[in-house]
Motif scaffolding. Sequence first.
Motif, PDB file in Angstrom:
ATOM      1  N   CYS A 419       1.218  51.853  -5.295  1.00  0.00           N
ATOM      2  CA  CYS A 419       0.596  52.521  -4.146  1.00  0.00           C
ATOM      3  C   CYS A 419       1.494  52.548  -2.923  1.00  0.00           C
ATOM      4  N   GLU A 420       2.781  52.280  -3.101  1.00  0.00           N
ATOM      5  CA  GLU A 420       3.733  52.418  -2.004  1.00  0.00           C
ATOM      6  C   GLU A 420       3.996  53.910  -1.801  1.00  0.00           C
ATOM      7  N   LYS A 421       3.155  54.544  -1.004  1.00  0.00           N
ATOM      8  CA  LYS A 421       3.121  56.001  -0.934  1.00  0.00           C
ATOM      9  C   LYS A 421       4.448  56.613  -0.502  1.00  0.00           C
ATOM     10  N   ALA A 422       5.097  56.009   0.475  1.00  0.00           N
ATOM     11  CA  ALA A 422       6.368  56.553   0.962  1.00  0.00           C
ATOM     12  C   ALA A 422       7.425  56.540  -0.139  1.00  0.00           C
ATOM     13  N   ILE A 423       7.466  55.423  -0.899  1.00  0.00           N
ATOM     14  CA  ILE A 423       8.456  55.311  -1.969  1.00  0.00           C
ATOM     15  C   ILE A 423       8.137  56.305  -3.086  1.00  0.00           C
ATOM     16  N   VAL A 424       6.857  56.440  -3.428  1.00  0.00           N
ATOM     17  CA  VAL A 424       6.466  57.378  -4.489  1.00  0.00           C
ATOM     18  C   VAL A 424       6.871  58.803  -4.119  1.00  0.00           C
ATOM     19  N   VAL A 425       6.567  59.211  -2.891  1.00  0.00           N
ATOM     20  CA  VAL A 425       6.921  60.568  -2.450  1.00  0.00           C
ATOM     21  C   VAL A 425       8.437  60.747  -2.466  1.00  0.00           C
ATOM     22  N   MET A 426       9.178  59.729  -2.042  1.00  0.00           N
ATOM     23  CA  MET A 426      10.634  59.812  -2.036  1.00  0.00           C
ATOM     24  C   MET A 426      11.182  59.976  -3.456  1.00  0.00           C
ATOM     25  N   LEU A 427      10.644  59.209  -4.414  1.00  0.00           N
ATOM     26  CA  LEU A 427      11.125  59.301  -5.794  1.00  0.00           C
ATOM     27  C   LEU A 427      10.779  60.647  -6.422  1.00  0.00           C
ATOM     28  N   PHE A 428       9.576  61.146  -6.174  1.00  0.00           N
ATOM     29  CA  PHE A 428       9.222  62.481  -6.666  1.00  0.00           C
ATOM     30  C   PHE A 428      10.124  63.539  -6.039  1.00  0.00           C
ATOM     31  N   THR A 429      10.474  63.353  -4.774  1.00  0.00           N
ATOM     32  CA  THR A 429      11.346  64.313  -4.096  1.00  0.00           C
ATOM     33  C   THR A 429      12.739  64.308  -4.703  1.00  0.00           C
ATOM     34  N   PHE A 430      13.279  63.135  -4.993  1.00  0.00           N
ATOM     35  CA  PHE A 430      14.584  63.040  -5.659  1.00  0.00           C
ATOM     36  C   PHE A 430      14.524  63.705  -7.042  1.00  0.00           C
ATOM     37  N   ALA A 431      13.438  63.443  -7.757  1.00  0.00           N
ATOM     38  CA  ALA A 431      13.302  64.000  -9.105  1.00  0.00           C
ATOM     39  C   ALA A 431      13.326  65.527  -9.085  1.00  0.00           C
ATOM     40  N   MET A 432      12.504  66.119  -8.220  1.00  0.00           N
ATOM     41  CA  MET A 432      12.429  67.573  -8.167  1.00  0.00           C
ATOM     42  C   MET A 432      13.689  68.171  -7.552  1.00  0.00           C
ATOM     43  N   GLY A 433      14.315  67.445  -6.621  1.00  0.00           N
ATOM     44  CA  GLY A 433      15.565  67.931  -6.045  1.00  0.00           C
ATOM     45  C   GLY A 433      16.633  68.101  -7.107  1.00  0.00           C
ATOM     46  N   LEU A 434      16.811  67.100  -7.955  1.00  0.00           N
ATOM     47  CA  LEU A 434      17.808  67.189  -9.019  1.00  0.00           C
ATOM     48  C   LEU A 434      17.437  68.255 -10.054  1.00  0.00           C
ATOM     49  N   MET A 435      16.150  68.516 -10.209  1.00  0.00           N
ATOM     50  CA  MET A 435      15.735  69.551 -11.152  1.00  0.00           C
ATOM     51  C   MET A 435      16.202  70.943 -10.697  1.00  0.00           C
ATOM     52  N   GLY A 436      16.567  71.065  -9.428  1.00  0.00           N
ATOM     53  CA  GLY A 436      17.068  72.341  -8.920  1.00  0.00           C
ATOM     54  C   GLY A 436      18.355  72.789  -9.580  1.00  0.00           C
ATOM     55  N   THR A 437      19.116  71.859 -10.162  1.00  0.00           N
ATOM     56  CA  THR A 437      20.359  72.262 -10.829  1.00  0.00           C
ATOM     57  C   THR A 437      20.108  72.930 -12.172  1.00  0.00           C
ATOM     58  N   PHE A 438      18.847  73.017 -12.604  1.00  0.00           N
ATOM     59  CA  PHE A 438      18.540  73.807 -13.798  1.00  0.00           C
ATOM     60  C   PHE A 438      18.910  75.274 -13.582  1.00  0.00           C
TER      61      PHE A 438
END
Length: 552
Positions: A419-438
């Motif tokens: 439930c560390e909301k800031a960390i969860v949002v940050m990790l999801f953001t990193f995940a989707m950011g890297l998906m941009g190289t598709f």
Amino acid sequence: MIKSMRSFDFGVAGPSAERQPLLGPGKDQWPIEFREGKHCPKPGWLLGYGAEVRHPWMECLSRVFIIPQRVVLAIMGFLAIMNAYTMRISLSTAITEMVNKTHGGSEDDGGVCPIDESADPDDFTGGEFDWDEELQGIILSSFYWGYVITHIPGGMLAEKFGGKWTLSLGILSTAIFTLITPWAVQSGGSTALIVIRVLMGLGEGTTFPALSALLATWIPAKERSKLGSLVFGGGQVGTILGNLLSGVLLHNIDGWSSVFYFFGGLGILWFVIFTLICYSDPESHPFITEKEKEYLKRELGTLERDRTLPPTPWRYILTSVPMMALVCAQIGHDWGFFIMVTDLPKYMSDVLRFSIKDNGLYSSLPYLVMWIVSLSTGVLSDWLITSGRMTITFGRKLFTTIASVGPACFIVGASYAGCEKAIVVMLFTFAMGLMGTFYPGMKVNPLDLSPNYAGTLMAITNGIGAITGIIAPYVVGVMTPNHGLDEWRIVFWISFAIFNVTNLVYVIWASGEVQPWNTPHLMNQSVEAGEGNESKAAEAQKSAQSQDAIKN
């Protein structure tokens, strides 16, 4: 009165010379005046110089656009996908306010996170429909039932008749069905909503195949990663605006209908503008500049679709190893992407317990980063390829691997952040950011493999990949009946495995080279020629070797 527009070879003097009237050929002759210069011609003149004669207003209109028409097409293609995604994913946020949310996991059993003290309790009660998680999964996946069906027909229609109307009519139909969604839900409940979503999918299924056919006709190879990433990046911007604006609308306007009215209206507005300024190929474009036509002719070899192409070489396509590797990569990408697009707002609302306004904001943030990454790596990919620092094949594999391995790790990490909301949002953001190289990776790969059949290839890959859009939301609904953290963690581990297995297949067998079946009629000729061609080729090789020996 002008009775015809034909092609002429004008004997034209320079700008300072006196204008000479010329006669058009044929039974009905008429005087034609020609003038070179920077200003628009007077009404009644026709312009031409060894090319098709154009009406003067078209020449004037060509000067209105300060950017090339291929870039105009790319921008409108970007807006097409953006509109398609806003209409597609608007339900993902709206459904959190349509459905009663008093059931499910509780804070006491650790299944969900606590509600912030500053939050409005009304944001967590939901709406009037009592739909369980499994039914919600069916509703969210029903769009893809229709979406899968029209991919291949859409690609074939775009190759035969051009991508303009195949794309625009598909978006228009989706916009109309989006507009009538509130009426359908109030009239027929979940059943009517499922039917509407299927019809929306049928309309939107032509989008990617038609755009691929348009890009193959308009975009030179050395601009393909950059402009392709721009166009396909519309998916991220559409997701950003869909989540963000849906949250704002739902927070400030009573009821959930405004979401569908707003995005459906934008879709119709796009249709009107696109049909007025975009065309299927450079040759049919009435106000493209001669300079751009010459450039595209030089880079592409032709300015119009090859209407003499034989039927789609299905046997070669379906047995092509690089094509099958591309399909695998598309499955991996779509599984992770649809999990995030369809269910991330639900995860933010049901597990992390964000308010509806915050849900829209934080659900859109990962896609903003993804869009920036897709554009920047598209430019980087073009530069690395054109400068000779890496081959097209290596570039496609490299960027696809980054887009698979990175997101796989970060979404699993997010599930362990609790439930560390800031960390969860940050990790999801990193995940989707890297998906941009598709996008500079496997997403533009159909244009590499076969420019002539790019629409069909995109239809096959995107169509098969879209099947995961049917499966993923349903699997999530079945696996998360109490929408608890432990249940979601299993979902993310499954995504981790799919990302990496499909990427491994792509890395081993993918290619960025044009495949022989891009020109099946030439393949057949070479086969029919048989040994004759082989002997000629051998003689030519010996002759070349002799010349090299003489030079050395």
